[in-house]
Structure formats: structure tokens, C-alpha cells
Design an enzyme around this catalytic site. Structure first.
Site, PDB file in Angstrom:
ATOM      1  N   SER A 116       0.928  -0.873  -0.334  1.00 52.99           N
ATOM      2  CA  SER A 116       0.022   0.185   0.339  1.00 52.99           C
ATOM      3  C   SER A 116       0.637   1.058   0.070  1.00 52.99           C
ATOM      4  O   SER A 116       2.259   1.466   0.865  1.00 52.99           O
ATOM      5  CB  SER A 116      -0.961  -0.030   0.961  1.00 52.99           C
ATOM      6  N   TYR A 139      -2.086   5.622  -4.291  1.00 56.66           N
ATOM      7  CA  TYR A 139      -2.952   5.996  -4.555  1.00 56.66           C
ATOM      8  C   TYR A 139      -2.667   7.402  -4.625  1.00 56.66           C
ATOM      9  O   TYR A 139      -1.578   7.863  -3.993  1.00 56.66           O
ATOM     10  CB  TYR A 139      -3.257   6.250  -3.215  1.00 56.66           C
ATOM     11  N   THR A 165      -5.817   2.876  -7.625  1.00 52.56           N
ATOM     12  CA  THR A 165      -7.404   2.354  -6.158  1.00 52.56           C
ATOM     13  C   THR A 165      -8.107   3.670  -7.067  1.00 52.56           C
ATOM     14  O   THR A 165      -7.536   4.952  -6.422  1.00 52.56           O
ATOM     15  CB  THR A 165      -6.780   2.394  -4.528  1.00 52.56           C
ATOM     16  N   LYS A 237      -7.745  -0.898  -9.949  1.00 56.52           N
ATOM     17  CA  LYS A 237      -8.421  -1.468  -8.426  1.00 56.52           C
ATOM     18  C   LYS A 237      -9.096  -0.824  -8.018  1.00 56.52           C
ATOM     19  O   LYS A 237      -9.607   0.715  -7.523  1.00 56.52           O
ATOM     20  CB  LYS A 237      -7.993  -1.561  -7.294  1.00 56.52           C
ATOM     21  N   HIS A 261     -13.360  -1.921  -2.523  1.00 56.71           N
ATOM     22  CA  HIS A 261     -12.885  -1.655  -1.442  1.00 56.71           C
ATOM     23  C   HIS A 261     -12.986  -2.744  -0.307  1.00 56.71           C
ATOM     24  O   HIS A 261     -12.996  -1.554   1.016  1.00 56.71           O
ATOM     25  CB  HIS A 261     -13.121  -0.418  -0.827  1.00 56.71           C
TER      26      HIS A 261
END
Length: 363
Positions: A116, A139, A165, A237, A261
Site C-alpha cells: 500500500s 493512491y 486504487t 483497482k 474496497h
């Protein structure tokens, strides 16, 4: 009293679902609610799991499956099985080893890990410390220079794909987390980022959502920019709508991840598994489709592949295992899921992943 992590796996942990009570005993109430809660009334979070239960396997007998395997090839790389680790933020919140412990468990089981952006260990440290196969979840940031720096760092460290994402431009309304008063405890922080920019002030009569937060949220133009800049395959995603899946493919995405999510952002959207068949129908095998949300059994992996997924990602189950027993727990959870998948394949007459299809399901 919060219990310490285990150094051995108890004999009564025989499925990944068995980790939940052990994890809860080892986490603070705030950390548990952060991990376990979903958005709103949590219908989507519950539906993610229930959707798998509603589909029945046929069971196919007398198949010649000797010499079978679970290997697959994605973007020129071979992976030993189709069970990947989804990106989960702030893993030191759940175990002192954090992302490094997860990466060790992934390496031992030859599992792909997606790190992440909001990890509590730098992407460089994870890449240097382990031999796990790695992708990087991105992100997109308000400042494109920050996003580009993350992309280049991941590429330089050998991350083999980017997973962008797109379904969380805002945090979901997670009431259980709110009631627990969740805040990220010091000294933990998202160490890959230079700092969190302040939220722009809201003027009189303005909306925090529409006038302050959303003007900086990513759009399809930002996806076009990432696809232009990236030197590794890019997956999108957070796709649930077939139209969005086709748009991503048309722009040049290397793959998509069907995901809500984990039910943590927008409640009452479909379960990921329920959204999968329509997306598979429009994509027609032109790019890989991954799925996350609700995977708890090897039979779930089998069902997702039968409905059009190339591979799946798991999230909460491996984090519960991490909280329980660190790297050992992660490795045990992954081994359990893979063995379950192999058993389901053998009892369904599927020698390889390519043999799994809708004809293995009662639809």
C-alpha cells in the site's frame, strides 16, 4: 488485556476464518474496528462473503488431474498460485513487524504482495528485506510530482506492476470506526509520503465534499497520465461497473481489479463476485481481471476464477493472521487457502487454472 502475538499456530486454527477471534484478542479496540468495520450498515461488506455461499459447485468426478498445478502467468511473470495479498494500510497497527512480516510470509509461500501507498514501512525497505514478488498500490496524490515520485521509486525498487486504487477519493463512513474514535497512533505514519497536505478551508455556504475535497480527487485524465508515465503494467483497482471496466481497458490499462474496497467505502454497492460476470462479459479476456472482497476459502478462489477472474486478492484474513502470529500466521493462512484451492480443483476435475470455468458451477 491485549495478548501478545503467538509463536506457534494453535491446532484449532484450521481455516483462515479461525484467525478472527485470536486477532481481536491481540488488537486494541481502535485497531480492531479499523480492520473489521465496513461502510454504513455494512451490507456490502457482508454481501462480499455471502455472495460466495450463494454459488454452488457441481463437483466433477473421475477427472484426470495428476500432475496438476495452480501456476499462472501475468505480464510475463510466473506466479505459483492465484491468491495474492491485497494492499492494506498501516500494518504496524496490527503487528510490530508490519509490512516486513507480511512480506516474509508472502516470500515463504511464493505469494505476490501488493504494498500500500499508506504502508508503515517504506517501499524501499520492503523491497530490500524480502524476496517476495511485489506490486505497488498507488493512491494518486493532489500533487502529481508526489505521485510521479512514488511511481519512479516503485519502478526503481523492482515492483513489477502498479495498482491504482480509484474507488476511495473519500474515506467511507465507517460508523464502528467512528464510535471507537480511531486515530493512527504515534509514531505510526504513512512513511512513503512526504506529509499529508492540509485540507483546504471551506468558505461560508460551501460544501466540504464538493468544494474542498472532490476538486482534488483523481479523474480519468489522471489515469491517462499514469498510463503515459508508468514503465510497468498498470492495473485499475476499484471497478464494479462494466462501463468503467471497458473505459479502463480502452485507455490502455493492463488489467483491472473488481473490488468494492472490502465494503469499506460505499455501502450497498454489489458484492465484488456479483459484479464480476458482467465485467468478464464485456472484457472478453482481453486483459486480466482480478477480484477482491469476501475471499475466505479455496472454494471462493475457484468460484471467482470460474466466473472470469484471473486471480484473487485477500485482505482482512491475512491481516488477522498477521495480528495473531506475524509472518508465521500470514504464511499459514496462505498455505491453507492454497491447499483448499488444490483440493477443490482435484474434486472438480480441474487440472490447471485454465480448466476452471462456468461449467463447474450450478448457475
Amino acid at each position: 488485556m491485549i495478548k501478545p502475538p503467538l509463536t506457534a499456530i494453535p491446532s484449532d486454527i484450521v481455516s483462515v476464518n479461525d484467525y478472527a477471534p485470536y486477532a481481536r484478542e491481540r488488537l486494541s479496540p481502535m485497531a480492531w474496528e479499523y480492520l473489521d468495520s465496513g461502510a454504513g450498515d455494512e451490507w456490502t461488506m457482508m454481501d462480499n462473503v455471502a455472495a460466495f455461499k450463494d454459488i454452488r459447485l457441481k463437483g466433477r468426478v473421475l477427472g484426470e488431474v495428476g500432475g496438476g498445478h495452480t501456476r499462472l502467468n501475468l505480464f510475463g511473470q510466473t506466479y505459483e498460485h492465484p491468491i495474492f495479498l491485497a494492499p492494506v494500510a498501516y500494518q504496524k497497527l496490527f503487528h510490530a513487524g508490519g509490512e516486513l512480516a507480511t512480506a516474509l510470509g508472502a516470500a515463504v509461500t511464493q505469494t505476490l504482495m501488493v504494498l500500500s501507498t499508506l504502508s508503515t514501512t517504506t517501499l524501499e525497505e520492503v523491497a530490500a528485506a524480502q524476496t517476495a514478488q511485489l506490486w505497488f498500490q498507488l493512491y494518486l496524490q493532489r500533487d502529481r510530482a508526489v505521485s510521479l515520485d512514488l511511481i519512479r521509486r516503485a519502478e526503481r525498487e523492482g515492483y513489477r506492476a502498479l495498482v491504482v486504487t480509484v474507488d476511495a477519493p473519500l474515506a467511507g463512513v465507517r460508523n464502528r470506526e467512528q464510535r471507537a474514535g480511531f486515530t493512527l497512533p504515534a509514531p505510526l505514519s504513512p512513511v512513503n509520503l512526504p506529509g499529508t497536505p492540509p485540507v483546504p478551508q471551506v468558505g461560508a455556504g460551501e460544501s466540504l465534499i464538493f468544494d474542498s475535497l472532490m476538486p482534488a480527487a483523481p479523474t480519468w485524465k489522471d489515469i491517462e497520465w499514469v498510463l503515459k508515465e508508468a514503465r510497468v503494467p498498470v492495473l485499475i483497482k476499484g471497478i464494479l461497473a462494466p462501463e468503467d471496466a471497458e473505459h479502463a481497458r480502452a485507455l490502455g490499462a493492463a488489467g483491472i481489479v473488481v473490488s468494492n474496497h472490502g465494503g469499506r467505502v460505499l455501502d450497498t454497492v454489489p458484492a465484488s463476485l456479483d459484479a464480476l460476470p458482467r465485467i468478464a462479459e464485456i472484457i472478453q479476456g482481453r486483459i486480466p481481471i482480478l477480484l477482491d472482497g469476501g475471499v475466505r476459502r479455496g472454494s471462493d478462489v475457484f468460484k471467482a476464477i470460474a466466473l472470469g477472474a484471473t486471480a484473487v486478492m485477500v485482505g482482512r484474513p491475512y491481516v488477522q493472521a498477521l495480528a495473531t502470529a506475524g509472518a508465521l500466521g500470514v504464511a499459514h493462512a496462505l498455505r491453507t487457502l492454497r491447499e483448499e484451492l488444490e483440493i477443490v480443483m482435484a474434486l472438480s476435475g480441474a487440472k490447471t487454472l485454465a480448466d476452471i470455468g462456468p461449467d463447474h458451477l450450478f448457475l
